[in-house]
Design a protein around this motif. Sequence first.
Motif, short mmCIF file in Angstrom:
data_model
loop_
_atom_site.label_atom_id
_atom_site.label_comp_id
_atom_site.label_asym_id
_atom_site.label_seq_id
_atom_site.Cartn_x
_atom_site.Cartn_y
_atom_site.Cartn_z
N HIS A 49 2.37 -4.88 71.80
CA HIS A 49 1.35 -5.92 71.50
C HIS A 49 2.27 -6.83 70.16
O HIS A 49 0.59 -6.03 69.74
N ASN A 82 2.24 -8.63 68.50
CA ASN A 82 0.52 -10.06 68.16
C ASN A 82 -0.93 -9.65 67.92
O ASN A 82 -1.86 -9.64 67.58
N LYS A 83 -0.74 -8.34 68.48
CA LYS A 83 -1.99 -7.95 68.81
C LYS A 83 -2.40 -6.45 68.05
O LYS A 83 -3.25 -5.67 68.06
#
Length: 313
Positions: A43, A45-46
């Motif tokens: 992830h 982007n997280k």
Amino acid sequence: MSQELRVIHTEMLMELAHEHDEVMVLEADLMGSMSTGKFAEAHPNKFLQCGIAEANMIGVAAGLSAVGKVPFVHSFGCFATRRCYDQVFLAGGYAQQHLNIFGSDAGVTAVANGGTHMPFEDTGLMRLVPNSTVIDVSDEYVLRAAMRYAYHHRGVNYIRSTRKDLPHLYQSEYDIEIGKGNVLKEGATITLVASGICVHDAMQAASIIEEKTVHKVAVIDMHTIKPLDVDLLAEYAEKTGRIITIENHNVTGGLGDAVASVLLSSGVTIKSFCKLGVQEQFGQVGSLDFLKQTYGISAEKIAESCLNILNKH
């Protein structure tokens, strides 16, 4: 078979991120030691790598919360609390933001990292943040339940834990209700109220006492130190008349003080009360067994303290 809790921590982050778009994970240059590199790969982007700048990390997390994200941050327990307490208190608590803080290597579980990395005051500090939640992890399923609760419960949520594995106490995370203690063993003579790694030593101590005496020992896993399960504590104080708290933390400001305060306020009359834990001491380098023995929270030391109380009262 139990897994290292650092692995469980990352598994839960992955699960929560898959289920909820709002999840963000922030690290303080500890991806390797906490296995969160896997999360960053899955992830990107997280995930935010904040470096060795914990106060800034908390500020970034508070900002993310302010725009609707649900941040999970991690560092050593001492650095996630003591080093950035003003940011936690003001940017998190005072500003009514949603901060989920995981403090790893709590207390003596820092072992070879020694006194500079050994938080004995983190529970006390985090209890003082108004409306905070403080959880001391005793097995994998407590950690899973705590992290799921933290996602849903807006506010400052602090979870302290070892990074290593712990023997199972439960069968499922659904055996755990945050804010309610778990009675692991019934008894009528004395009650051991423990949290975190100390729950396992309390269970062993109960066996030692019952092998040597006719006394029956109750053991409570008080995994949630704030909010505290007042009703359960009052029930067992009345039932056994003797309460001993055991914590991997300074006896000032932690589980023991919390239990003493609610029992005194409730008006329950008990025969004896004792707090086991760190007594005006700093941390040091050592094996886990050595450190538990040194700070009086090994099964043998707990049993010894209990027997002294039982012999006097």
